[in-house]
Design a protein around this motif. Sequence first.
Motif, PDB file in Angstrom:
ATOM      1  N   GLY A   1       1.241  15.096   8.168  1.00 56.48           N
ATOM      2  CA  GLY A   1       1.195  13.737   7.626  1.00 56.48           C
ATOM      3  C   GLY A   1       0.551  12.756   8.575  1.00 56.48           C
ATOM      4  N   ALA A   2       0.882  12.860   9.850  1.00 53.95           N
ATOM      5  CA  ALA A   2       0.300  11.969  10.855  1.00 53.95           C
ATOM      6  C   ALA A   2      -1.192  12.240  11.029  1.00 53.95           C
ATOM      7  CB  ALA A   2       1.031  12.140  12.188  1.00 53.95           C
ATOM      8  N   TYR A   3      -1.570  13.512  11.026  1.00 52.27           N
ATOM      9  CA  TYR A   3      -2.989  13.844  11.191  1.00 52.27           C
ATOM     10  C   TYR A   3      -3.827  13.312  10.026  1.00 52.27           C
ATOM     11  CZ  TYR A   3      -1.467  17.141  14.826  1.00 52.27           C
ATOM     12  OH  TYR A   3      -0.929  17.728  15.943  1.00 52.27           O
ATOM     13  N   LEU A   4      -3.258  13.329   8.828  1.00 55.89           N
ATOM     14  CA  LEU A   4      -4.002  12.855   7.664  1.00 55.89           C
ATOM     15  C   LEU A   4      -4.322  11.371   7.744  1.00 55.89           C
ATOM     16  CD1 LEU A   4      -3.530  15.626   6.351  1.00 55.89           C
ATOM     17  CD2 LEU A   4      -2.904  14.440   4.247  1.00 55.89           C
ATOM     18  N   GLN A   5      -3.503  10.618   8.438  1.00 54.58           N
ATOM     19  CA  GLN A   5      -3.700   9.163   8.501  1.00 54.58           C
ATOM     20  C   GLN A   5      -5.103   8.807   8.983  1.00 54.58           C
ATOM     21  OE1 GLN A   5      -1.571   7.070   7.329  1.00 54.58           O
ATOM     22  NE2 GLN A   5       0.354   8.193   7.250  1.00 54.58           N
ATOM     23  N   GLY A   6      -5.589   9.547   9.957  1.00 52.11           N
ATOM     24  CA  GLY A   6      -6.914   9.230  10.489  1.00 52.11           C
ATOM     25  C   GLY A   6      -8.043  10.015   9.862  1.00 52.11           C
ATOM     26  N   ALA A   7      -7.694  10.922   8.943  1.00 52.43           N
ATOM     27  CA  ALA A   7      -8.723  11.815   8.401  1.00 52.43           C
ATOM     28  C   ALA A   7      -9.184  11.435   6.997  1.00 52.43           C
ATOM     29  CB  ALA A   7      -8.199  13.250   8.387  1.00 52.43           C
ATOM     30  N   VAL A   8      -8.294  10.830   6.195  1.00 51.12           N
ATOM     31  CA  VAL A   8      -8.656  10.509   4.820  1.00 51.12           C
ATOM     32  C   VAL A   8      -8.192   9.106   4.462  1.00 51.12           C
ATOM     33  CG1 VAL A   8      -8.513  12.927   4.090  1.00 51.12           C
ATOM     34  CG2 VAL A   8      -6.515  11.463   3.868  1.00 51.12           C
ATOM     35  N   LYS A   9      -8.853   8.549   3.479  1.00 51.36           N
ATOM     36  CA  LYS A   9      -8.445   7.269   2.911  1.00 51.36           C
ATOM     37  C   LYS A   9      -7.724   7.549   1.592  1.00 51.36           C
ATOM     38  CE  LYS A   9     -12.363   4.762   4.914  1.00 51.36           C
ATOM     39  NZ  LYS A   9     -13.574   3.941   4.628  1.00 51.36           N
ATOM     40  N   GLY A  10      -6.729   6.760   1.307  1.00 55.01           N
ATOM     41  CA  GLY A  10      -5.980   6.956   0.076  1.00 55.01           C
ATOM     42  C   GLY A  10      -4.774   7.850   0.288  1.00 55.01           C
ATOM     43  N   LYS A  11      -3.931   7.894  -0.728  1.00 52.92           N
ATOM     44  CA  LYS A  11      -2.641   8.571  -0.603  1.00 52.92           C
ATOM     45  C   LYS A  11      -2.426   9.686  -1.623  1.00 52.92           C
ATOM     46  CE  LYS A  11      -0.632   6.229   2.775  1.00 52.92           C
ATOM     47  NZ  LYS A  11      -0.083   6.883   3.992  1.00 52.92           N
ATOM     48  N   ARG A  12      -3.437  10.008  -2.399  1.00 56.37           N
ATOM     49  CA  ARG A  12      -3.259  11.013  -3.443  1.00 56.37           C
ATOM     50  C   ARG A  12      -3.878  12.333  -2.980  1.00 56.37           C
ATOM     51  NH1 ARG A  12      -1.431   8.666  -7.985  1.00 56.37           N
ATOM     52  NH2 ARG A  12      -2.137  10.348  -9.356  1.00 56.37           N
ATOM     53  N   ILE A  13      -3.028  13.312  -2.717  1.00 59.31           N
ATOM     54  CA  ILE A  13      -3.462  14.571  -2.122  1.00 59.31           C
ATOM     55  C   ILE A  13      -3.274  15.713  -3.119  1.00 59.31           C
ATOM     56  CG2 ILE A  13      -3.184  16.155  -0.186  1.00 59.31           C
ATOM     57  CD1 ILE A  13      -4.119  13.342   0.625  1.00 59.31           C
ATOM     58  N   PHE A  14      -4.365  16.375  -3.436  1.00 58.18           N
ATOM     59  CA  PHE A  14      -4.357  17.511  -4.362  1.00 58.18           C
ATOM     60  C   PHE A  14      -4.257  18.786  -3.525  1.00 58.18           C
ATOM     61  CE2 PHE A  14      -6.470  20.607  -7.224  1.00 58.18           C
ATOM     62  CZ  PHE A  14      -5.779  20.368  -8.403  1.00 58.18           C
ATOM     63  N   ILE A  15      -3.128  19.483  -3.644  1.00 58.49           N
ATOM     64  CA  ILE A  15      -2.862  20.663  -2.819  1.00 58.49           C
ATOM     65  C   ILE A  15      -3.298  21.921  -3.557  1.00 58.49           C
ATOM     66  CG2 ILE A  15      -1.065  22.039  -1.699  1.00 58.49           C
ATOM     67  CD1 ILE A  15       0.564  19.444  -1.402  1.00 58.49           C
ATOM     68  N   VAL A  16      -4.153  22.713  -2.919  1.00 61.49           N
ATOM     69  CA  VAL A  16      -4.635  23.978  -3.484  1.00 61.49           C
ATOM     70  C   VAL A  16      -3.971  25.121  -2.722  1.00 61.49           C
ATOM     71  CG1 VAL A  16      -6.654  25.431  -3.934  1.00 61.49           C
ATOM     72  CG2 VAL A  16      -6.840  22.932  -4.099  1.00 61.49           C
ATOM     73  N   THR A  17      -3.385  26.063  -3.468  1.00 67.43           N
ATOM     74  CA  THR A  17      -2.676  27.168  -2.823  1.00 67.43           C
ATOM     75  C   THR A  17      -2.623  28.354  -3.775  1.00 67.43           C
ATOM     76  OG1 THR A  17      -0.681  27.705  -1.540  1.00 67.43           O
ATOM     77  CG2 THR A  17      -0.374  26.434  -3.583  1.00 67.43           C
ATOM     78  N   ASP A  18      -1.818  29.353  -3.427  1.00 71.29           N
ATOM     79  CA  ASP A  18      -1.615  30.484  -4.334  1.00 71.29           C
ATOM     80  C   ASP A  18      -0.116  30.737  -4.497  1.00 71.29           C
ATOM     81  OD1 ASP A  18      -0.628  32.288  -2.284  1.00 71.29           O
ATOM     82  OD2 ASP A  18      -2.684  32.652  -1.673  1.00 71.29           O
TER      83      ASP A  18
END
Length: 387
Positions: free
Chosen positions: A23-40
Motif C-alpha cells: 500500500g505504501a509503495y503504491l502511493q508513489g507509483a500510481v495516481k488514483g485509488k481504484r486497483i484492478f487485481i489480476v490473479t488466478d
Amino acid sequence: MKTVEFNLPTKIEAGNGVFTETGAYLQGAVKGKRIFIVTDPGIEQVGFVAKLEQILKIEGYVTKVFNQVKPNPKDADCIVGGKAALDFRADAILAIGGGSVIDSAKAIAIIKSHGGGPQDYAGRDNVPDGVAPLIVIPTTAGTGAEVTRSSVITDTDRKIKFTIKAVQIAPVLAIVDPELTYKLPPHLTASTGMDALVHAIEAYTCKLSNPIADGLALQAMKHIYPYLRRAVKNGEDQEARYNMMIGSTIAGMAFSHADVASVHCMAEAIGGLYDTPHGVANSMFLPYIVGYNAEVEIEKHATIARTIGIAKESDPDQAAANLLVNEMKQLAEDISIPSFASLSEVKEEDFDYLAESAYNNGSTPSNAREINKKNYLQLFQKAYLDN
C-alpha cells in the motif's frame, strides 16, 4: 562493437516482507485509488489476494479481483479482463501470481486502455502510449516478468503462442518478496526455477547478447544454480528462496535486454499445442538446446560452466562445455522435471507441426547456433526418445 540500449522503467522493491508494504509503495507509483487485481484461483485460494486487499484497504484503495487467468494465458480471458478493468474504471492494474498472471495483466492493461484483443498488439512496438500503469507482485521465482516488457499469450483458435513486446507494458513497480514462494510445491519450484535458469543462459548465449545483459545473466546464474536443488528440497529454506527470487528478477532484466532463443521456441510450440505449463516445457528442452549450441559456441558455454562452479578455470573450454551439457541433464533429473515423452498428449505425428511452429518463433534467429526446421524436428525426436 555493439551499440547497447538499456531501459528499465520498473522500480523494484525487493526483500523479505516487502509485500506487507504494498500500500505504501503504491502511493508513489500510481495516481488514483481504484486497483484492478489480476490473479488466478490458486493464488486466491492460498490467501494472498485477501491479504493484499486488506493491505490496500488500509491505504484507502478500492479493489476488484479478476481471477480467471489460466496457465499459458488465453487471448479470450485477456479480453474479458480488459473489459472488466474498463468497467471498473481502474486507475491501475495489479498482478499477483506467476508468469501467466503477469503476462495476462500486461495484455489486460493494453485492452483496458485501447480496446481490441491481444493479437492487435502482437510483435514489437505495436502498443500505443497511454497504457494503464501496471504493478506486479511475483509469487514464483521463474519468469522474471516483473521486469520485462513482453507478454506471451495463447491464440486459442490457432493453438499457437504470440508475443507482445513494448516498453509501454513494462511494470512501473515490482514488489519482489521471497516469502511469497515459501509454500510453492516442489514441482512448481523446480519448473519455474529451471525457467529462470533458461532465461539467464539464453540471454548470455543468444545472438542479441550484449555486455550489460551478459553481466546480469552471469550474476543471475550465481543466484539460481547453487540454490535450485535446495529450494526444491526444502521450500522454507530462506537463503535458497531469497537467492532464487533475486536471481529470477535479474535474469528477467538480462533476457529482456537481449532475447531468449531456441529453448523457448520449442517450449512455446508445445505450450501452444498441448497447453503444457511454460516452466515445465522450458525445463524439458534446456539440456538438448545447450548440447546443440555448445557444439559450436564453446567459449560461452564453458564460461557458464565456470561461473556456476562445475568447471575449473584451468579446464579446457571443450571439457568445461561438456560438463555443462551433462549437468543440465542431471539437474533436470535431480529435481524431477518430467520428460517430454511422459506427457500423455504428445504424439509423434505432431512433431513436424511442432518443428514448424518452433522455427517460425520470433526468437529462432537469436539462437546461438543456426537452427532450421529439420534441426528442430531432430531435437524433438531426440528429447522424445531419450526418455
